[in-house]
Structure formats: structure tokens, C-alpha cells
Design an enzyme around this catalytic site. Structure first.
Site, PDB file in Angstrom:
ATOM      1  N   LYS A  51       0.887  -1.306   0.140  1.00 56.10           N
ATOM      2  CA  LYS A  51      -0.198  -0.116   0.129  1.00 56.10           C
ATOM      3  C   LYS A  51       0.782   1.359   0.006  1.00 56.10           C
ATOM      4  O   LYS A  51       0.269   2.439  -0.398  1.00 56.10           O
ATOM      5  CB  LYS A  51      -0.720   0.094   1.460  1.00 56.10           C
ATOM      6  CG  LYS A  51      -1.893  -0.874   1.175  1.00 56.10           C
ATOM      7  CD  LYS A  51      -3.058  -0.673   0.114  1.00 56.10           C
ATOM      8  CE  LYS A  51      -4.533  -1.326   0.291  1.00 56.10           C
ATOM      9  NZ  LYS A  51      -5.522  -0.841  -0.540  1.00 56.10           N
ATOM     10  N   SER A 300       0.626  -9.742  -0.795  1.00 57.07           N
ATOM     11  CA  SER A 300       0.424  -8.165  -0.544  1.00 57.07           C
ATOM     12  C   SER A 300       0.742  -7.634   0.848  1.00 57.07           C
ATOM     13  O   SER A 300       1.012  -6.284   0.929  1.00 57.07           O
ATOM     14  CB  SER A 300      -1.105  -8.062  -0.608  1.00 57.07           C
ATOM     15  OG  SER A 300      -2.020  -8.565   0.131  1.00 57.07           O
TER      16      SER A 300
END
Length: 403
Positions: A51, A300
Site C-alpha cells: 500500500k 500483499s
């Protein structure tokens, strides 16, 4: 619009803060699947997740006036840390609204970057609504975690790195919550090589993209339930949905139990901690009906708190039958407990816990209950231990694990 020029620009900008997460070839998953499996370890990023890419790139495109107003976002944890880190780098205020169910570790890490944290709602969607309300009231600049083409462009830099390192990649597996990562990765991958198959992976209990693609438009799930908190989203991004619709080749859904097993696989075979959402693409490997292909699984993030980690490990060991409990009745006389322990020891089982209940029956000579939790090497070893106890006359019955 997501363009190649913007992706190239984002790649250069993101290099200022992102760690180089080179592909890791997985002997274990390659052997398990009959493919050549590579891992993209975004869990090793400075904030513990990918992110940081989208957040930093988005903030880099804002005007000085927009940054001076202060930034606000909503996130289950990883985008929160990305925005907090990027805001600190640019010297601007950041307010992060997080669901009340967010693991404490993610909350504390977000605060550590200097952000103000507001806990609100049970799921991301409720936190997001509150963040937008605060943005209107206070004049903050809202940074959407996924439904923003600019943010998605920053996330897509992952695909740029994958293809530069592995030009002949056949499949890229990407986890999906709201769809920002999947949008960036799939769009850029198709631009660079239309033959690459991009597979989205969702939790079965929060499959908003699957439902939306089936309906042909974004839909909102009535409820969601998954241990993959980073992808617990009811509605995919509306503005990025056309990109997902055009560029995603298929969707795989994964049950929570599969994530538990994937966690053990990752820890034992790659010595890495990957959070449940990041494990979606690992669990999905067994669902792919292909052989001999070059596959990249994007991990992720790795922001998992210790309590969650402990629970996942415990359930994983139970699921793999490396920990199990049995119950048996035995006469209440000296030596019986030693006999049972000796049988287990002879079969190389390890007693973790036992409960010796003398009051299960009024006839203590006939029925004293013994419950034992045992560590084994796996299903075959468990079976041998149970068979040995039965041969010793103890008639063991498998019960729910006592921990």
C-alpha cells in the site's frame, strides 16, 4: 486514465520509498503444483505491505494546498500505514479512520508514523463513510484506499517490476479487497503483454468482485465474514470497475481454512510471516488447473498481530492433524495413566495436555474419563497412535481439541 506514461512515472516516484521486493522462486509450491511458482514478497515493504506504493504516488500528485489541508483515509490497516508513512515524508497531517476490529498491531504501527487514528465501525465500509464525513466537516483531502485510478497506478508498479524480472510470466495471482491492486496490476500487465493471465483471488466470505462481475456492475454484499481482514470489503471500487471488468481473466475464491494451512506452508517452507489477505494467492495455487506455467503469487502484506498469528498456527496444526485430542475411559487404579502415557510415548507421540476426570461416573472402577491432547507428525502418525491405544484396550474416541 491509467496510461503507460503514468505507470512509468509512478515507478520512478515509488522507488523513493519502496523496498525492492525481488521475486523468490518457491521449490515447495512449484513441486506441489507442477508449475514454476514465484513469490512477490510485498510483506517485506517498509510498512509491511504494498500500500505504500499507491499512497505515496497519490500524495506526490497532490498540490501543496491539498496537502496543507491535511489528509484523511479509511483503512483496515495497510493503506493506513502507507498514507501515514507518506504523509510524514511530505510533512503533512494524516487522520486515519480504522474499523474497531483492526488488529492492535496495525493501529499502533499507524500511530507510530505520526498519524491520528480514529476507530469507527465494524468493517471498512463503515469506517470509510465516517472518514468522508470528517473530510467534509474538516476540509481534509480524502485519499481513497482503492477506488482511485491514481492510487491504482501506484499499486500497478508491482506489475512493472514482475515483468522486468520475469518477462515470460504466464500467470499473475493478485489478492482483491476493493480492487485497487488488481486494477493496477492487471491493466499494466495487459499493456505490456496481453498474453499474461491475471487472476484475482478473493476470500469466499467477501467475494464482492466476483459478485459484481457476475452482475456486470458493482454490487454491495449484504454481509462479509473472513479472517482476511485486509480484503474484507463489501463493495469493489466503482471508478476502477471498468478496468477490472476488462483486464481480469478469472476469479478464484478461497475459504478461511485454506488460508490457515497456507500460513503454515509459508512459515515452514519460506520462513516468512504473511498476513491472511496476503496468503490468498498462495492458497489459490492449488485451484489453478494448469501445469508447467510460470506463476507469480503477490504476497500483499505481512502485518499480522501476535494473537491472530497464534490462533492461525493453532488451527493450522489442528487442520493438518498434527495436534488432536482423544477421550477414553479407564479403571481408576494405580498405573493406568502410566500405561496410556507409555503407549503414546512408544509411538513417539507428544502429550500436550491431559484432563483426568474421576467424577464422570459414580462407578469409578469402570469409568474414569481421560482426555488427552497429543502432538503428531501428521494424519498417518495420528492414526498409528489411535490404533495403538485401541490395541491396548482403551477404545479412544477423537474429540474437539483441548487447548
Amino acid at each position: 486514465m491509467l496510461t503507460l506514461d503514468k505507470f512509468e512515472q509512478a515507478t520512478e516516484v515509488v522507488k523513493k520509498v519502496a523496498v525492492a521486493t525481488n521475486l523468490l522462486y518457491s521449490d515447495y509450491f512449484s513441486e506441489q503444483t507442477g508449475n514454476k511458482v514465484y513469490l512477490k514478497p510485498e510483506n517485506m515493504q517498509v510498512t509491511g505491505a504494498y500500500k505504500i506504493r499507491g499512497a505515496y504516488y497519490k500524495i506526490s500528485t497532490l498540490t501543496d494546498e491539498e496537502r496543507a489541508k491535511g489528509l484523511i483515509t479509511a483503512s483496515a490497516g495497510n493503506h493506513a500505514q502507507g498514507v501515514a508513512y507518506a504523509a510524514k515524508a511530505y510533512g503533512c497531517k494524516a487522520v486515519i479512520v480504522m474499523p474497531t476490529t483492526t488488529p492492535l498491531m496495525k493501529v499502533n504501527r499507524t500511530k507510530s508514523y505520526g498519524a491520528e487514528v480514529v476507530l469507527y465501525g465494524d468493517v471498512y465500509d463503515e469506517a470509510a463513510a465516517h472518514a468522508k464525513q470528517l473530510a467534509e466537516e474538516k476540509g481534509y483531502t480524502f485519499i481513497h484506499p482503492f477506488d482511485d485510478p491514481v492510487v491504482a497506478t501506484g499499486q500497478g508498479t508491482i506489475a512493472m517490476e514482475i515483468i522486468k524480472e520475469l518477462p515470460l510470466v504466464d500467470y499473475i495471482l493478485v489478492p482483491v479487497g476493493g480492487g485497487g491492486l488488481a486494477t493496477g496490476v492487471s491493466t499494466l500487465a495487459k499493456m505490456l503483454n496481453p498474453k499474461i493471465k491475471v487472476i484475482a483471488v478473493e476470500p469466499a466470505g467477501a467475494n464482492c468482485l466476483q459478485a459484481s462481475l457476475k452482475a456486470g456492475e458493482p454490487v454491495t454484499l449484504p454481509t462479509i465474514s473472513t479472517i482476511a481482514d485486509g480484503t474484507a470489503v463489501k463493495t469493489p471500487g466503482v471508478s476502477i470497475f471498468p478496468y477490472l471488468k476488462e483486464n481480469i481473466d478469472d476469479i478464484i475464491t478461497v475459504e478461511d481454512d485454506e488460508l490457515v494451512v497456507a500460513f503454515l506452508d509459508m512459515v515452514e517452507n519460506h520462513k516468512m510471516v504473511v498476513e491472511n489477505s496476503g496468503l490468498l494467492t498462495v492458497a489459490a495455487l492449488k485451484h489453478l488447473k494448469v501445469k508447467g506455467k510460470k506463476i507469480v503469487s503477490i504476497l500483499s502484506g505481512g502485518n499480522m498481530d501476535i494473537i491472530t498469528m497464534s490462533s492461525v498456527v493453532q488451527h493450522g496444526l489442528i487442520h493438518r492433524e498434527r495436534i488432536f485430542s482423544v477421550s477414553t475411559l479407564l479403571p481408576d487404579k494405580p498405573g493406568e495413566l502410566v500405561n496410556v502415557a507409555s503407549i503414546i510415548a512408544k509411538e513417539q507421540g507428544n502429550v500436550i495436555r491431559l484432563d483426568h476426570n474421576q467424577f464422570v461416573s459414580t462407578n469409578r472402577n469402570a469409568a474414569v474419563e481421560l482426555k488427552i491432547t497429543i502432538e503428531a507428525f501428521g494424519p498417518d502418525h495420528k492414526k498409528k497412535i489411535i490404533e495403538a491405544l485401541a490395541a491396548g484396550g482403551y477404545n479412544p474416541k477423537v474429540i474437539s481439541v483441548m487447548m
